[in-house]
Design a protein around this motif. Sequence first.
Motif: not given
Length: 238
Positions: A97, A137, A162
């Motif tokens: 990502t 996330y 995260f």
Amino acid sequence: MEKRDYLISCLSQNEIPCTDIQADKLIRFYEMLIEKNKVMNLTAITDYEDVVVKHFADSLTVNRIIDLSSQRLIDVGTGAGFPGIPLKIIYPDLKVTLLDSLNKRLVFLNEVIDELGLKGIETVHYRAEEAAHLEKYRENYDVVVSRAVANLSTLVEYCLPFASVGGCFISYKGEKAQEEVDAASTAIRVLGGKLSSAQYFTLNGSSYDRALIRIDKVSYTLAKYPRQGGKPSSSPIT
């Protein structure tokens, strides 16, 4: 051919595997980066050999401290795609990502992803302090990386939320990182982390001094972090 030979040689000196096909993808990324840089400020480093060392090799040195096979990785503040794009090219099984707050950078990176035929990689347009509070996330990545220019205390607050428990955050830093590591000790603890290693080295074939700071996620991050309104920068945890 000369560009490919130089690239493969440079990466090999730094114990980074690279096939001819992967080298060609990195070179195409370089070409797209330089072309886009004419109309958009993506990088101050434009010479091919400098990009190979200071962007490509540097991005990939994380293999010194972690096994990158089949991991879920997020690149926070990816900017021009470093380290996320080179990592995806060299380690295709990574699920990547790319997070950035500036959408026009992500538009460019989507062009790169399409041109290079990369799969298992996405771009996300959010500020880190916003995305880190979203269930999709938050604490959902094995590896969090960032080459963003900010002090470590600030980066830990933006990035460690995260990481899943058992995962880690790796910060790319320069040679004088030890002061930042010392100053970030409280932030690391408060945010659920533990300093695992701080590796200082010079990229082989250059005089480019670097550091990789690995912080393991050992407990959940309190829900109030990261704070909003720029507080991680203006008032780091101490």
